[in-house]
Design a protein around this motif. Structure first.
Motif, short mmCIF file in Angstrom:
data_model
loop_
_atom_site.label_atom_id
_atom_site.label_comp_id
_atom_site.label_asym_id
_atom_site.label_seq_id
_atom_site.Cartn_x
_atom_site.Cartn_y
_atom_site.Cartn_z
N ASN B 5 0.83 -1.21 0.00
CA ASN B 5 0.00 0.00 0.00
C ASN B 5 0.86 1.26 0.00
O ASN B 5 0.52 2.25 -0.66
CB ASN B 5 -0.94 -0.01 1.21
CG ASN B 5 -2.02 -1.06 1.08
OD1 ASN B 5 -2.55 -1.28 -0.01
ND2 ASN B 5 -2.35 -1.73 2.18
N LYS B 265 -7.93 -5.79 -3.50
CA LYS B 265 -6.57 -5.71 -2.95
C LYS B 265 -5.56 -6.41 -3.86
O LYS B 265 -4.43 -5.93 -4.04
CB LYS B 265 -6.53 -6.32 -1.54
CG LYS B 265 -7.14 -5.41 -0.47
CD LYS B 265 -6.93 -5.99 0.94
CE LYS B 265 -7.45 -5.04 2.01
NZ LYS B 265 -7.37 -5.64 3.37
N ILE B 282 -7.47 2.87 -1.21
CA ILE B 282 -6.79 2.68 0.08
C ILE B 282 -7.46 3.55 1.15
O ILE B 282 -7.69 3.08 2.27
CB ILE B 282 -5.28 2.99 -0.07
CG1 ILE B 282 -4.63 1.89 -0.92
CG2 ILE B 282 -4.59 3.13 1.29
CD1 ILE B 282 -3.21 2.19 -1.36
N ILE B 291 -8.24 -1.72 6.18
CA ILE B 291 -6.81 -1.51 6.42
C ILE B 291 -6.73 -0.87 7.80
O ILE B 291 -7.35 0.16 8.04
CB ILE B 291 -6.18 -0.58 5.35
CG1 ILE B 291 -6.17 -1.27 3.99
CG2 ILE B 291 -4.76 -0.19 5.76
CD1 ILE B 291 -5.61 -0.40 2.85
N GLU B 296 -1.52 -3.21 8.77
CA GLU B 296 -0.74 -2.38 7.83
C GLU B 296 0.36 -1.66 8.59
O GLU B 296 0.10 -0.73 9.34
CB GLU B 296 -1.68 -1.36 7.15
CG GLU B 296 -0.96 -0.33 6.30
CD GLU B 296 -0.03 -0.95 5.28
OE1 GLU B 296 -0.52 -1.57 4.32
OE2 GLU B 296 1.21 -0.82 5.46
N PHE B 299 0.70 2.25 8.33
CA PHE B 299 -0.60 2.91 8.48
C PHE B 299 -0.49 4.43 8.63
O PHE B 299 -1.12 5.19 7.89
CB PHE B 299 -1.31 2.30 9.69
CG PHE B 299 -2.75 2.71 9.84
CD1 PHE B 299 -3.74 2.05 9.12
CD2 PHE B 299 -3.13 3.72 10.71
CE1 PHE B 299 -5.08 2.41 9.26
CE2 PHE B 299 -4.46 4.08 10.85
CZ PHE B 299 -5.44 3.42 10.12
#
Lengths: 315, 315
Positions: B5, B265, B282, B291, B296, B299
């Motif tokens: 991500n 995803k 996202i 998420i 993650e 993050f």
């Protein structure tokens, strides 16, 4: 007094931005000291000169007035560094150097490096002395009535509380201690602060992001003013059934109100919310379509400043 | 190829941050020119030197190599400035100076000053030449199945499209023209791009914030590469009833898929989404608890970089 949403954000995100106002940022920065850890050549926090000066000629620390840097020189791993920091802070606590240390919590906060590794832990009440990033959880609890309108549970902090006494808060909020996971911290606080059962919380709470802001402490925070407190608050929403009523689980909360969005906005505009709790409410209103580009002229600036990227490493 | 991500965010927010990496930022900036408007002493965008050089000795513009600044000197209000910009761009279009102008849209984008006043409007295809902030709307349409799981409507862009042909997109996305309000722009695009009726859109669409990022254009964008495109995208969610199926309303979309979160995803990780549409997905996953800080590791950085504060004024 009627505060705009941008006023409320500015009061919690008060540190200047380098690219938006380069000269103010440079002037501001030039009055502070930077905290570092030996062998890690990047800043971890900003400190007032009056705070940094106290570390002159103390064991474990090196103060350089030329580069305006305070470096923790003792220790090669997190355990050793944390022990050195603890020893220094215990000594400072005893000498009564800093008012913030009067509220000693016996709770450790983590400080991370650029590889997201734990560099050291520091007593919670001392973290604003170093200006390091701290982490917390904030939850907004609400009910949806038959017509689809929202009402929000808002607690009032006990008026006897030394920090932000009598101000309005988020339903649940707390700091994340060293070694604690965000969601587990939230589950614990939900029980302690609002008497919300673990099963309900695990089943119904929704993780919805985080807000990040660079707070400069004022007198309402208690202790020294001007200390820097960059914060990450993980944000959660909880839609409660109408028959579940949050109740203060300790003496930190005086009372819970169940308010309409308009009522919450009025109390926000009157400056009655603890500053970072106002920011959480504004983020909630944005995510739920109550503050929009059409009704808020500072929409873009507000959203960006609710999610500041720090010059310090974060988890 | 499996993109994280953070990789996806970095590909849409590629311009360095001054405080996170000061030396890289300074080095990067020193290679660009800054766009200004006379009597407004602040930057409006960054330009490639190869672009700025073309404005040397053109009427209405002043190029200063010392300060690396291109200043629009003609006009005292938005109408006069816009006319001057249009005249210059028409001339440049005819001489074939810039490939991006081959995709002339006959659509004006607004450029705002620090007082949120309109400084001038500029032909859409030319905005990346000046590196000014542009504004758009992006909507994620989804359905909730009986078990509470989400499925998301994902269009594939026509393979014949010159920009990001064949890549995956958000259900509805478009630019906001000068004088257009964000939500009205969205309503229009919902009809044009996904055949979603106005009544349904006005009733069901939820405004949920905005994302802001500093994109540096690559070959997939078409035209010159390295052009800078700081963007504000207002973000909307639309939960659709199961019997409403988005359909391409023009030839820009090849097909709509209805995918599970896991499927989305997977396609994200394979780099199949248009970069800013990946960022919108996202943001959606963060706001909907898919998420999280627990799953993650990046993050905090991701959330902050989805909401960049620009050095340029915005609406």
């Amino acid at each position: 007094m009627s505060l705009s949403n941008l006023d409320l954000i500015a009061s919690v995100d008060g540190f200047p931005y380098p690219h938006v106002n380069p000269s103010l940022h440079a002037a501001t920065l030039s009055t502070y000291y930077t905290l570092r850890v030996a062998s890690h050549p990047y800043p971890l926090g900003y400190m007032l000169p009056s705070v940094a000066a106290v570390f002159l000629n103390t064991p474990y620390w090196s103060l350089d007035d030329e580069s305006r840097t305070l470096t923790l020189t003792e220790g090669t791993d997190a355990a050793e560094r944390s022990a050195a920091v603890a020893t220094t802070l215990e000594a400072l606590r005893k000498t009564g150097h800093f008012k913030v240390l009067d509220k000693w919590r016996n709770e450790l906060y983590p400080v991370y490096g650029q590889g997201k590794e734990l560099l050291f832990s520091v007593e919670r009440s001392a973290s604003p002395l170093f200006g390091v990033v701290t982490y917390g959880v904030h939850l907004t609890a609400y009910v949806r009535d038959a017509s689809g309108g929202l009402k929000i549970w808002i607690p009032r902090r006990a008026r006897t509380k030394q920090t932000y006494g009598g101000m309005l808060d988020n339903a649940v909020a707390g700091g994340i201690a060293s070694g604690e996971a965000a969601f587990e911290s939230l589950v614990r606080e939900c029980g302690e602060e609002a008497s919300l059962g673990e099963e309900l919380v695990r089943k119904r709470v929704k993780t919805v992001g985080c807000i990040t802001y660079f707070y400069v402490r004022d007198e309402r925070a208690g202790g020294e003013t001007g200390l820097m407190q960059p914060e990450v608050e993980y944000v959660y929403d909880l839609e409660l059934p109408e028959d579940v009523v949050p109740k203060p689980g300790d003496d930190e909360v005086e009372e819970f109100y169940l308010w309409t969005v308009e009522e919450v906005k009025e109390h926000l505009a009157r400056g009655e919310f603890k500053p970072n709790c106002a920011a959480v409410m504004i983020d909630f209103f944005i995510r739920h379509g109550m503050i929009t580009p059409e009704n808020e002229k500072d929409f873009i600036e507000i959203v960006a400043r609710l999610h500041r990227r720090f010059e310090f490493p974060t988890l």
